[in-house]
Design a protein around this motif. Structure first.
Motif, PDB file in Angstrom:
ATOM      1  N   MET A   1       0.841  -1.177   0.000  1.00 15.33           N
ATOM      2  CA  MET A   1       0.000   0.000   0.000  1.00 15.33           C
ATOM      3  C   MET A   1       0.890   1.244   0.000  1.00 15.33           C
ATOM      4  O   MET A   1       1.871   1.318   0.714  1.00 15.33           O
ATOM      5  CB  MET A   1      -0.911  -0.015   1.231  1.00 15.33           C
ATOM      6  N   THR A   2       0.528   2.217  -0.796  1.00 19.19           N
ATOM      7  CA  THR A   2       1.300   3.450  -0.924  1.00 19.19           C
ATOM      8  C   THR A   2       1.154   4.321   0.319  1.00 19.19           C
ATOM      9  O   THR A   2       0.051   4.552   0.799  1.00 19.19           O
ATOM     10  CB  THR A   2       0.837   4.244  -2.160  1.00 19.19           C
ATOM     11  N   LYS A   3       2.290   4.798   0.814  1.00 22.34           N
ATOM     12  CA  LYS A   3       2.300   5.662   1.990  1.00 22.34           C
ATOM     13  C   LYS A   3       2.693   7.074   1.575  1.00 22.34           C
ATOM     14  O   LYS A   3       3.718   7.274   0.921  1.00 22.34           O
ATOM     15  CB  LYS A   3       3.264   5.128   3.037  1.00 22.34           C
ATOM     16  N   ILE A   4       1.864   8.039   1.973  1.00 22.21           N
ATOM     17  CA  ILE A   4       2.062   9.435   1.598  1.00 22.21           C
ATOM     18  C   ILE A   4       2.284  10.271   2.844  1.00 22.21           C
ATOM     19  O   ILE A   4       1.529  10.160   3.812  1.00 22.21           O
ATOM     20  CB  ILE A   4       0.831   9.965   0.837  1.00 22.21           C
ATOM     21  N   LEU A   5       3.289  11.142   2.800  1.00 21.65           N
ATOM     22  CA  LEU A   5       3.506  12.095   3.876  1.00 21.65           C
ATOM     23  C   LEU A   5       3.093  13.479   3.375  1.00 21.65           C
ATOM     24  O   LEU A   5       3.558  13.927   2.329  1.00 21.65           O
ATOM     25  CB  LEU A   5       4.968  12.131   4.312  1.00 21.65           C
ATOM     26  N   ILE A   6       2.204  14.124   4.123  1.00 20.37           N
ATOM     27  CA  ILE A   6       1.755  15.473   3.801  1.00 20.37           C
ATOM     28  C   ILE A   6       2.427  16.436   4.770  1.00 20.37           C
ATOM     29  O   ILE A   6       2.229  16.332   5.979  1.00 20.37           O
ATOM     30  CB  ILE A   6       0.226  15.612   3.935  1.00 20.37           C
ATOM     31  N   LEU A   7       3.209  17.362   4.233  1.00 22.62           N
ATOM     32  CA  LEU A   7       3.832  18.417   5.029  1.00 22.62           C
ATOM     33  C   LEU A   7       3.129  19.724   4.679  1.00 22.62           C
ATOM     34  O   LEU A   7       3.388  20.326   3.633  1.00 22.62           O
ATOM     35  CB  LEU A   7       5.332  18.511   4.745  1.00 22.62           C
ATOM     36  N   GLU A   8       2.207  20.128   5.534  1.00 17.01           N
ATOM     37  CA  GLU A   8       1.355  21.294   5.290  1.00 17.01           C
ATOM     38  C   GLU A   8       1.000  21.917   6.631  1.00 17.01           C
ATOM     39  O   GLU A   8       0.502  21.225   7.528  1.00 17.01           O
ATOM     40  CB  GLU A   8       0.086  20.838   4.560  1.00 17.01           C
ATOM     41  N   ASP A   9       1.251  23.217   6.795  1.00 17.68           N
ATOM     42  CA  ASP A   9       0.986  23.856   8.080  1.00 17.68           C
ATOM     43  C   ASP A   9      -0.470  24.293   8.257  1.00 17.68           C
ATOM     44  O   ASP A   9      -0.903  24.524   9.375  1.00 17.68           O
ATOM     45  CB  ASP A   9       1.922  25.047   8.308  1.00 17.68           C
TER      46      ASP A   9
END
Length: 113
Positions: A1-9
Motif C-alpha cells: 500500500m502506498t504511503k504518503i507524507l503530507i507536510l502542510e501547516d
C-alpha cells in the motif's frame, strides 16, 4: 500500500487532503512543520512512497525538505503550495520536485486511478 507524507501547516487543508487520500486507500502521515517532518522522516524514511510538500512553513521551507529527501532517495515529491511565481516553480523542480501544483487545486490533479 502506498504511503504518503503530507507536510502542510494549514490544518484544514492537511486534514481534508489526508481524509480524501485515506478514502482512496492510501496510508497517510501528517506533519505541520519541518520539525514534525524531521521526527517522522527519521523513523519512516524508507517506507514513505510520496511526499506532498508546502513551500512556506513556520520553521523552514519545502525546498530544503525536498533537498533532504533527494539526498537519501528517489521517492515522488510533489509541491502543493500557494507560491505561484515562476522563480519558485523553477526552484521547486530544480531542487528535486517531480511536480509543482499551485493552490487552490482540485484533488483530481493529484489522484488518478
Amino acid at each position: 500500500m502506498t504511503k504518503i507524507l503530507i507536510l502542510e501547516d494549514d490544518d484544514f487543508i492537511r486534514q481534508q487532503l489526508a481524509g480524501i487520500l485515506q478514502e482512496k486507500g492510501y496510508l497517510v502521515v501528517e506533519a505541520a512543520s519541518v520539525g514534525q517532518f524531521n521526527n517522522i522522516y527519521e523513523q519512516e524514511e524508507a517506507v514513505i512512497d510520496v511526499f506532498l510538500l508546502d513551500v512556506y512553513l513556520p520553521d523552514g521551507n519545502g525546498f530544503d525538505v525536498c533537498r533532504k529527501i533527494r539526498e537519501h532517495g528517489s521517492q515522488i515529491i510533489i509541491f502543493l503550495t500557494s507560491c505561484d511565481d515562476e522563480d519558485s516553480i523553477i526552484k521547486g523542480l530544480d531542487c528535486g520536485g517531480d511536480d509543482y501544483v499551485v493552490k487552490p487545486f482540485r484533488v483530481a490533479e493529484l489522484y488518478q486511478e
